[in-house]
Write a protein that holds these residues in place. Structure first.
Motif, PDB file in Angstrom:
ATOM      1  N   SER A 124      91.819 -78.664 -17.317  1.00 26.62           N
ATOM      2  CA  SER A 124      93.001 -79.436 -17.721  1.00 26.62           C
ATOM      3  C   SER A 124      92.957 -80.831 -17.130  1.00 26.62           C
ATOM      4  O   SER A 124      93.268 -81.828 -17.807  1.00 26.62           O
ATOM      5  N   ALA A 125      92.572 -80.902 -15.846  1.00 24.25           N
ATOM      6  CA  ALA A 125      92.488 -82.209 -15.203  1.00 24.25           C
ATOM      7  C   ALA A 125      91.437 -83.085 -15.873  1.00 24.25           C
ATOM      8  O   ALA A 125      91.654 -84.284 -16.107  1.00 24.25           O
ATOM      9  N   LEU A 151      90.398 -82.864 -18.948  1.00 29.08           N
ATOM     10  CA  LEU A 151      90.883 -83.252 -20.279  1.00 29.08           C
ATOM     11  C   LEU A 151      91.819 -84.449 -20.173  1.00 29.08           C
ATOM     12  O   LEU A 151      91.698 -85.435 -20.924  1.00 29.08           O
ATOM     13  N   LEU A 152      92.729 -84.396 -19.222  1.00 31.59           N
ATOM     14  CA  LEU A 152      93.666 -85.495 -19.051  1.00 31.59           C
ATOM     15  C   LEU A 152      92.922 -86.776 -18.657  1.00 31.59           C
ATOM     16  O   LEU A 152      93.197 -87.856 -19.178  1.00 31.59           O
ATOM     17  N   LEU A 205      92.512 -75.031 -14.357  1.00 31.23           N
ATOM     18  CA  LEU A 205      93.149 -76.226 -13.790  1.00 31.23           C
ATOM     19  C   LEU A 205      92.188 -77.408 -13.815  1.00 31.23           C
ATOM     20  O   LEU A 205      92.551 -78.525 -14.217  1.00 31.23           O
ATOM     21  N   ARG A 210      91.675 -69.218 -12.812  1.00 30.08           N
ATOM     22  CA  ARG A 210      92.799 -70.162 -12.850  1.00 30.08           C
ATOM     23  C   ARG A 210      92.349 -71.534 -12.362  1.00 30.08           C
ATOM     24  O   ARG A 210      92.771 -72.565 -12.869  1.00 30.08           O
ATOM     25  N   ARG A 211      91.485 -71.526 -11.306  1.00 32.65           N
ATOM     26  CA  ARG A 211      90.995 -72.814 -10.807  1.00 32.65           C
ATOM     27  C   ARG A 211      90.193 -73.540 -11.874  1.00 32.65           C
ATOM     28  O   ARG A 211      90.274 -74.747 -12.033  1.00 32.65           O
TER      29      ARG A 211
END
Lengths: 434, 138
Positions: A9-10, A12-13, A6, A2-3
């Motif tokens: 995702s960070a 990618l943003l 996360l 999960r980390r």
């Protein structure tokens, strides 16, 4: 797991934000659709501050890409410039046909006066055939002074000289070390050669060697205006983005009058003085000269065929350079040749117009039908010299805009014989005192 | 407000970041799809009511560019684009003159001095049923 998700995702943003930030920093594209191409180009996004290169090539008509090449839609500088022709100089002879050629531009028919590229590429300034022939003859590599080799291989457009073609000069094929040394040390002065280092030699190659005068180094006085200001009648702006037919003598001297060949060391020896006053120290100390030699620019007397060639290949500068004192001053028994302009489409009008238009200045020289101008013995119009009603002649300085008047030999006190046309013959009576 | 477990917080944070990324990506896609190419040059110019151009009109229409003439024979127009290389010619007393390369044309558009070797193009002018004057460049 999960980390990791996360973190991904960070990242990618973050990546997307960086892309948007970079995009937002890009300048707003400035589109131009030139009349001639009808295709949008974005060069002005970065280059809107460049001055018009000449009145004959307005950017609204030509755009940038037609001459320079490049990627017209790119907003990234490296990409936009990646396919430019000739770097900053699209007139280099290696690319000039693609940049400046075309029937309506500079490689059209001779009858339309549009054969500039063909003539310039075969001119003695471009082929350097005279110097090469002279050197090879001196060192026994050829039996006479007739040119056989040039800087590049070329076929003649016409054969007024009897030479139909030149092969490429290849120093590696020469057996005499002196000729190889010449090739290594002396080939600086043809139109495809990169110039020597130094402001006094600074010029482009190809057409721009002459037509884009570099005025970034101090000009040799008298100059129309001090460095850093727009040059008045001289036309050419300071800087490189200029095309002009009003070429000051200082540009000619980027090659001419810059030194001598030393035949012992087979090197070019540049002058170690940098003349700053045309009258006081421009000429060699022992040299004599007349007033016209130091007040006029080279282009005021030397014609387009002499300088840019006439399409034939020559073995020596002397074969194409034919202007003499008598061309303007006549002889004891003959006035200079003249022609009264009757055809509004006469070449003289076109040349006068282009001197003003391509020179970017308002001319004070307005030719009219009915004017009588001088012509050379080959019939070339000296459009900048006209006969005045009182029998004197008026010359317009193409690069300075100055007006001069002069007299013919006939009827004056001058006793120069018709066959005395060398400069030293004039110097006997008309040498300027320094 | 209920306590948020560490697992739920991470899940919420991940989903939020993905949602923001998605929105940004969607925005980029919309911007890409919404890109407008430069429109082609117009070929039909509505000059307004024909009655605004009375007999004797001799007017430059700079947007075309063209010279609109209204004489006894009706409306006519000459393109002001030089037939040599496309610069805009200027009207002079003796006709038209190209500021780029010096071509000259008489008032009817015929070449009097090169380098242009074709006459100035005559453009089509028509009056529509609603009384508007249209000028066509093709």
């Amino acid at each position: 797991m999960r980390r990791s998700l996360l973190a991904a995702s960070a990242l990618l943003l973050l990546a997307l934000l960086v892309i948007f930030w970079q995009e937002s920093r890009k300048p707003k594209p400035i589109a131009l659709t030139p009349v001639l191409t009808g295709q949008v180009e974005y060069c002005l996004t970065c280059h809107a501050d460049l001055p018009e290169i000449s009145r004959s090539h307005p950017v609204q008509t030509f755009g940038c890409v037609l001459c320079h090449g490049g990627e017209r839609l790119a907003l990234d500088a490296d990409l936009a410039h990646s396919t430019m022709r000739g770097g900053k100089n699209p007139s280099d002879f290696s690319v000039v046909e693609a940049s400046c050629g075309g029937d309506n531009c500079h490689s059209g028919a001779a009858a339309d006066y549009r054969d500039h590229i063909q003539r310039a590429a075969s001119s003695i300034q471009a082929t350097y055939a005279g110097a090469i022939a002279s050197l090879r003859y001196t060192f026994g590599a050829q039996p006479d002074l007739t040119a056989r080799l040039g800087i590049y291989a070329i076929q003649a457009l016409q054969s007024a000289s009897g030479i139909t073609a030149l092969a490429a000069f290849d120093p590696a094929r020469e057996t005499n070390p002196a000729i190889r040394a010449f090739a290594q040390d002396c080939l600086y002065c043809h139109l495809s050669a990169q110039p020597l280092t130094g402001d006094e030699y600074s010029r482009f190659t190809g057409c721009a060697a002459c037509h884009s005068p570099d005025l970034t180094s101090p000009p040799i006085p008298p100059s129309p205006l001090p460095l850093g200001e727009e040059r008045g009648a001289g036309g050419s702006r300071r800087g490189a983005h200029t095309l002009t037919a009003a070429i000051p003598y200082t540009q000619c001297n980027r090659c001419h009058n810059r030194g001598n060949y030393d035949l012992r060391s087979m090197t070019f020896v540049p002058r170690d003085d940098h003349p700053t006053g045309r009258l006081s120290d421009y000429y060699q100390p022992i040299a004599q000269f007349t007033r016209c030699e130091w007040t006029l620019d080279c282009v005021d007397c030397h014609t387009r065929a002499e300088v840019m060639g006439d399409g034939s290949l020559y073995s020596s500068k002397k074969e194409i350079q034919y202007i003499q004192c008598r061309t303007c001053h006549g002889t004891l028994t003959e006035l200079p040749k003249t022609k009264t302009l009757t055809d509004p489409d006469d070449l003289a009008f076109r040349l006068a117009f282009l001197n003003e238009s391509a020179g970017n200045f308002e001319s004070t020289w307005h030719l009219e039908v009915g004017d009588t101008i001088l012509v050379t013995e080959k019939g070339e119009p000296l459009w900048n010299i006209r006969l005045l009603p009182d029998g004197t002649y008026e010359l317009f300085g193409k690069a300075t805009g100055e007006h001069f008047t002069f007299l013919p030999v006939m009827g004056s006190g001058c006793q120069q014989k018709a066959d005395e046309q060398a400069s030293q013959d004039c110097h006997k009576c008309h040498a300027v005192e320094r | 407000m209920p306590d948020l477990s560490r697992r739920d917080f991470l899940k919420l944070a991940r989903d939020s970041l993905l949602a923001l990324s998605g929105l940004l990506g969607l925005g980029g896609l919309i911007r890409f799809l919404d890109f407008q190419t430069e429109p082609p040059a117009p070929t039909d110019f509505d000059l307004g009511l024909a009655s605004d151009y009375p007999l004797g009109t001799h007017k430059v229409i700079p947007d075309v560019p063209a010279l609109l003439i209204h004489d006894a024979s009706g409306f006519s127009a000459l393109s002001l684009v030089c037939t040599h290389l496309g610069c805009t010619v200027e009207e002079k007393a003796e006709g038209f003159s190209c500021p780029c390369h010096g071509s000259r044309f008489d008032p009817q558009g015929e070449v009097t001095r090169g380098p242009a070797n074709k006459p100035i193009i005559k453009l089509r002018v028509e009056t529509t049923e609603d009384g508007h004057l249209h000028l066509y460049t093709t």
